[in-house]
Design an enzyme around this catalytic site. Structure first.
Site, mmCIF file in Angstrom:
data_model
loop_
_atom_site.group_PDB
_atom_site.id
_atom_site.type_symbol
_atom_site.label_atom_id
_atom_site.label_comp_id
_atom_site.label_asym_id
_atom_site.label_seq_id
_atom_site.Cartn_x
_atom_site.Cartn_y
_atom_site.Cartn_z
ATOM 1 C CE LYS A 1 43.462 42.172 22.408
ATOM 2 N NZ LYS A 1 42.728 41.632 23.546
HETATM 3 N N1 PPE Z 1 43.485 39.669 29.187
HETATM 4 C C1 PPE Z 1 42.725 39.330 28.116
HETATM 5 C C2 PPE Z 1 42.436 37.899 27.868
HETATM 6 C C3 PPE Z 1 42.254 40.345 27.271
HETATM 7 O O1 PPE Z 1 41.528 40.002 26.226
HETATM 8 C C4 PPE Z 1 42.536 41.689 27.567
HETATM 9 C C5 PPE Z 1 42.029 42.771 26.692
HETATM 10 C C6 PPE Z 1 43.323 41.994 28.691
HETATM 11 C C7 PPE Z 1 43.772 40.953 29.476
HETATM 12 C C8 PPE Z 1 43.720 43.400 29.025
HETATM 13 O O2 PPE Z 1 44.641 43.897 28.110
HETATM 14 P P1 PPE Z 1 44.751 45.441 27.749
HETATM 15 O O3 PPE Z 1 43.539 45.800 26.949
HETATM 16 O O4 PPE Z 1 45.987 45.544 26.958
HETATM 17 O O5 PPE Z 1 44.820 46.191 29.028
HETATM 18 N N2 PPE Z 1 40.767 42.495 26.119
HETATM 19 C C9 PPE Z 1 40.358 43.247 24.966
HETATM 20 C C10 PPE Z 1 39.253 42.528 24.275
HETATM 21 C C11 PPE Z 1 37.872 42.825 24.608
HETATM 22 C C12 PPE Z 1 36.946 42.128 23.650
HETATM 23 O O6 PPE Z 1 35.857 41.730 24.072
HETATM 24 O O7 PPE Z 1 37.284 41.997 22.464
HETATM 25 C C13 PPE Z 1 40.123 44.708 25.318
HETATM 26 O O8 PPE Z 1 39.929 45.033 26.474
HETATM 27 O O9 PPE Z 1 40.165 45.515 24.391
#
Ligand code: PPE
Length: 327
Positions: free
Chosen positions: A159
Site C-alpha cells: 500500500k
Molecule cells: N484495494 C485498494 C487499491 C485499496 O486502496 C484498498 C483500500 C483496498 C483494496 C481494500 O483494502 P482494505 O481497506 O484493507 O480492506 N483503500 C483505502 C484507501 C481509501 C482512500 O481513498 O484513501 C481504504 O479503504 O481505506
C-alpha cells in the site's frame, strides 16, 4: 467536503497540533511518491469505541515497507498504542485512522536511502466513502480503460503512495464518465480491483474474488468477508475472473476499509441482478455490522479505545507514545 481538523496528529514521536503537522517541500515523498500507509476505521460499537483489525493493518504496513527495503522506525505494537492514543486524545468516537510512513527531507534524487524514514498517525471523521446511500442502494461502476499496475512494475501488494497515481486515473475517469467508481483489469485482461476497493462476484451461490496474482491489494476487509462467507457455508473461490463474469453476475460488491461492503448495482450500465442489494451481499453486510456496530468480537478483531482524557490542552501527556525510541 474538506477535512474536518481534530486537535492533534502524532508525528515522529510526539503530538503536534493539526495545522502544525507539516513537511518540507523538498521531502523525498513529495517528488517520488515514497510513502506507505494504512487506512483503518474506528467504530462506535455498543461496547464503546473500537478500532477494527488494527494489528492486521499495521502488519500490512510493515510488509509494504519491507517490499521497499525500508525498516519501520517503530514496532507494530508501538504503533498500535499510538493509533489508540490518537483516537482517544482527539476525543473521536468513530473515525478513519491514517498511519503513514514516508521518506522525508534529506537529499533529492531517486535513491531514497539518504532520506529519513518518518512516521505520522492522523485521524478524522470520515463518512461513507462512495456516497451516503452506497451501502443500501449500491453504486454505479465502469470497467476502467486504465489497467491495474502490473506486479513486475510496482508491487500492487504494497500500500504505497505511488500506487495511487494509478488509482487516481481510474477514479477520475470513472467520475468524468458519470460513474461512482471504476474497476481495473490486470495486464492479462482479468478483473483486478477498484481504485480503492477489492471486488467480489456472486454467481449461483458461489463467491468469487480475484487472487493476489491479479495485482490486488490484499485487503483486510476482503479477508474479513472471506472469513464470514466460509463460516456461513458460502463457497469461496479465489481465481482469475474474466470480465464477462461482471456482466453475468447475480451480485457484485466492493470491500474496503473506507467503502466497507458496498453493493454494485450496475456495471457499464448493465444492471446487476435485479438492481437491489442481493441476498448474499446483505448477509455479509449484516455479519460485518454485528462486529463493528454490536461489538461482537469472536475473532479478536476489535481494539477498544479507553475514554478520552478530560484535559486535552497539553500535547505533552501520554509518555507511552511520546517517549518512543526509534529502532
Ligand atoms: N484495494 C485498494 C487499491 C485499496 O486502496 C484498498 C483500500 C483496498 C483494496 C481494500 O483494502 P482494505 O481497506 O484493507 O480492506 N483503500 C483505502 C484507501 C481509501 C482512500 O481513498 O484513501 C481504504 O479503504 O481505506
Amino acid at each position: 467536503m474538506p477535512l474536518k481538523p481534530v486537535p492533534y496528529i502524532w508525528m515522529n514521536g510526539r503530538f503536534v497540533r493539526w495545522h502544525q503537522a507539516k513537511i518540507h517541500v523538498l521531502s523525498h515523498v513529495v517528488h517520488y511518491g515514497s510513502s506507505w500507509f494504512e487506512g483503518i476505521r474506528a467504530y462506535k460499537t455498543r461496547r464503546g469505541t473500537a478500532i477494527f483489525r488494527l494489528h492486521d493493518h499495521l502488519r500490512r504496513l510493515e510488509r509494504s515497507l519491507r517490499m521497499y527495503h525500508t525498516e519501520m522506525p517503530y514496532t507494530v505494537e508501538e504503533l498500535e498504542r499510538v493509533c489508540v492514543e490518537v483516537v482517544r486524545r482527539n476525543g473521536l468516537e468513530q473515525c478513519y485512522i491514517r498511519p503513514i510512513v514516508y521518506r522525508g527531507y534529506g537529499n533529492l534524487g531517486v535513491n531514497p536511502m539518504d532520506c529519513p524514514v518518518e512516521v505520522a498517525v492522523a485521524a478524522w471523521e470520515w463518512g461513507a466513502y462512495l456516497g451516503s446511500e452506497a451501502a443500501t442502494r449500491g453504486v454505479d461502476v465502469c470497467v476502467s480503460s486504465w489497467q491495474r499496475i502490473a506486479s513486475n512494475t510496482m508491487p500492487a501488494m504494497a500500500k504505497a503512495g505511488g500506487n495511487y497515481l494509478n488509482s487516481q486515473l481510474v477514479r477520475i475517469e470513472s467520475m468524468r464518465h458519470g460513474y461512482d467508481e471504476g474497476i481495473s483489469l490486470d495486464i492479462f485482461g482479468m478483473v483486478s480491483e477498484g481504485s480503492g476497493e477489492n471486488v467480489f462476484v456472486v454467481m449461483d451461490g458461489v463467491l468469487y474474488t480475484p487472487p493476489l496474482s491479479a495485482s490486488i491489494l490484499p485487503g483486510v476487509t476482503r479477508h474479513t468477508v472471506i472469513t464470514f462467507a466460509r463460516e456461513e457455508g458460502i463457497p469461496v473461490v479465489e481465481s482469475s475472473i474474466p470480465r464477462g463474469m461482471l456482466y453475468a453476475a447475480d451480485e457484485l460488491f466492493f470491500t474496503g476499509t473506507a467503502a466497507e461492503i458496498t453493493p454494485i448495482r450496475s456495471i457499464d450500465g448493465v444492471v446487476v441482478g435485479n438492481g437491489s442489494v442481493g441476498p448474499i451481499t446483505r448477509r455479509l453486510q449484516e455479519r460485518f455490522y454485528r462486529v463493528v456496530r454490536d461489538g461482537e468480537d469472536p475473532y479478536g478483531w476489535l481494539t477498544f479505545v479507553p475514554p478520552a482524557p478530560r484535559r486535552t490542552r497539553t500535547a505533552r501527556m501520554a509518555p507511552e507514545v511520546t517517549n518512543l525510541r526509534r529502532r
